[in-house]
Design a protein around this motif. Sequence first.
Motif, PDB file in Angstrom:
ATOM      1  N   PHE A 135      -9.860 -15.206   7.185  1.00 15.47           N
ATOM      2  CA  PHE A 135     -10.624 -16.108   6.337  1.00 15.47           C
ATOM      3  C   PHE A 135     -10.977 -15.403   5.027  1.00 15.47           C
ATOM      4  N   THR A 136     -10.610 -15.988   3.919  1.00 18.36           N
ATOM      5  CA  THR A 136     -10.965 -15.433   2.615  1.00 18.36           C
ATOM      6  C   THR A 136     -12.383 -15.866   2.264  1.00 18.36           C
ATOM      7  N   ILE A 137     -13.256 -14.891   2.044  1.00 13.27           N
ATOM      8  CA  ILE A 137     -14.641 -15.172   1.670  1.00 13.27           C
ATOM      9  C   ILE A 137     -14.746 -15.015   0.152  1.00 13.27           C
ATOM     10  N   PHE A 321     -10.595  -5.594   2.412  1.00  8.56           N
ATOM     11  CA  PHE A 321      -9.890  -6.068   1.218  1.00  8.56           C
ATOM     12  C   PHE A 321      -8.385  -5.901   1.411  1.00  8.56           C
ATOM     13  N   ASP A 322      -7.787  -6.864   2.120  1.00  9.68           N
ATOM     14  CA  ASP A 322      -6.359  -6.843   2.423  1.00  9.68           C
ATOM     15  C   ASP A 322      -5.539  -6.942   1.137  1.00  9.68           C
ATOM     16  N   ASP A 323      -4.466  -6.157   1.066  1.00 13.28           N
ATOM     17  CA  ASP A 323      -3.663  -6.075  -0.159  1.00 13.28           C
ATOM     18  C   ASP A 323      -3.033  -7.403  -0.573  1.00 13.28           C
ATOM     19  N   ASP A 324      -2.737  -8.257   0.409  1.00 10.57           N
ATOM     20  CA  ASP A 324      -2.051  -9.507   0.047  1.00 10.57           C
ATOM     21  C   ASP A 324      -3.010 -10.571  -0.495  1.00 10.57           C
ATOM     22  N   ALA A 350      -4.350  -8.547  10.260  1.00 12.80           N
ATOM     23  CA  ALA A 350      -4.775  -7.679   9.163  1.00 12.80           C
ATOM     24  C   ALA A 350      -3.559  -7.236   8.379  1.00 12.80           C
ATOM     25  N   LYS A 351      -3.792  -6.822   7.164  1.00 12.26           N
ATOM     26  CA  LYS A 351      -2.750  -6.294   6.296  1.00 12.26           C
ATOM     27  C   LYS A 351      -3.217  -4.966   5.711  1.00 12.26           C
TER      28      LYS A 351
END
Length: 424
Positions: A135-137, A321-324, A350-351
């Motif tokens: 989920f992007t917050i 803070f995933d790179d993608d 996760a990335k």
Amino acid sequence: MGPIPLCVLLPVTVLAVVVTVTAEENTIDDQYTWPQWKVPLVRKRRTMPLSSPSFSAHPQPELSGTCGIECQRHLPSPSLNDLEQFLSYETVYENGTRTYTSVSVHGLNEVTVWSRNTSSRSRHKREVYGTDTRFTIADKQYSTKYPFSTSVKISTGCSGVLVSPKHVLTAAHCIHDGKDYLNGVQKLRVGILKEKSRRGKGGKGKGGKEKGKRRKGDKGKEEELENEEKGGKVDRKGRGKGKKIRSRRSVDSGKPSFRWTRVKQTQVPKGWFKGVSDGLAADYDYAVLELKRAPKVNYMDLGVIPSVKKLPAGRIHFSGFDDDRPGNLVYRFCSVSEESKDLLYQYCDAKPGSSGSGVYIRLKEPGKKKWKRKIIGVFSGHQWVDVNGDGMQQDYNVAVRITPLKYAQICYWVHGDSSECQVA
């Protein structure tokens, strides 16, 4: 002896039922309560200067050759001398100098002994499998408020979590590759998401809202996301519907930006260094960064839990803070598939970039009804694990657990006084 009168039997029966129900309620309540641990003491023996590192290592997108849970079953338990060597540490300062500190461990026998390994046959690879369940917050209403505000970005490309007003816990491999420090560590910085300054609305000026203040109902976003998944709005296997909801949640509505702070010093346990702990190196993939100035946001306490899988929900959470998804904080929660004393294998998508994130759970504080989040591990990332010690490797999600010994060490790094670190 004659028959017992009914008027006597009824109160006794009712009392027995009440006692049984109360005992069951207490047992259930204990399952949801943070256990209290008497942890060992880690004390400094001596500190000696070392030559400055060359800072020549390069970040690794993923680790390989790690001796994982299965591989470690074949290793002997470390002695007290071994543990003292593993917990001794290096400190690198912002001017490029370096020291080595040896430690002694006291009271180890007073700590509750954990079983060396508990296992489960269920297995899942990492990366993203099936539908992406992250989920992007992006909304500042959540990303700059507790608990999400405790997540930070490390300038070497990893994530971390605030564990004191000016200390960040992250993964050791984000700082050191086992042989040398990464080439960005000499000028290491930490980024904290902050709202863009507006006078009178929470910037640095007077009259602004306290940025680190917890809002009433601050666990609402986590619960909302968990409930959506339970209700089928977020489908792990389905397509379309879940993605549409996620994209609506990710709309930029006043997106915050990073405010960067220099790191004053960095501490890494010797157990992470090549040739020191050999097959146990994965257990020591953690480091602490001391910031030059406190960022004025809330931090998250450390916690120790004997078993994550035995918790009623058995769920862990972490944000990084995933790179993608550049510039965005990414939150996820998932179950644990296997655990040992020092490691967790888990299902979270996760990335790269999320390594170093603080893994946390929510339990009640002892004697209170209030729920509290605590960091119980560090997300180490996607690793190629040596399964049986024979060179055959499989890839898993791996997190390093906070054990009583690691709690004592990290607490000592933060406070500089082991007497403040006797109870977890």
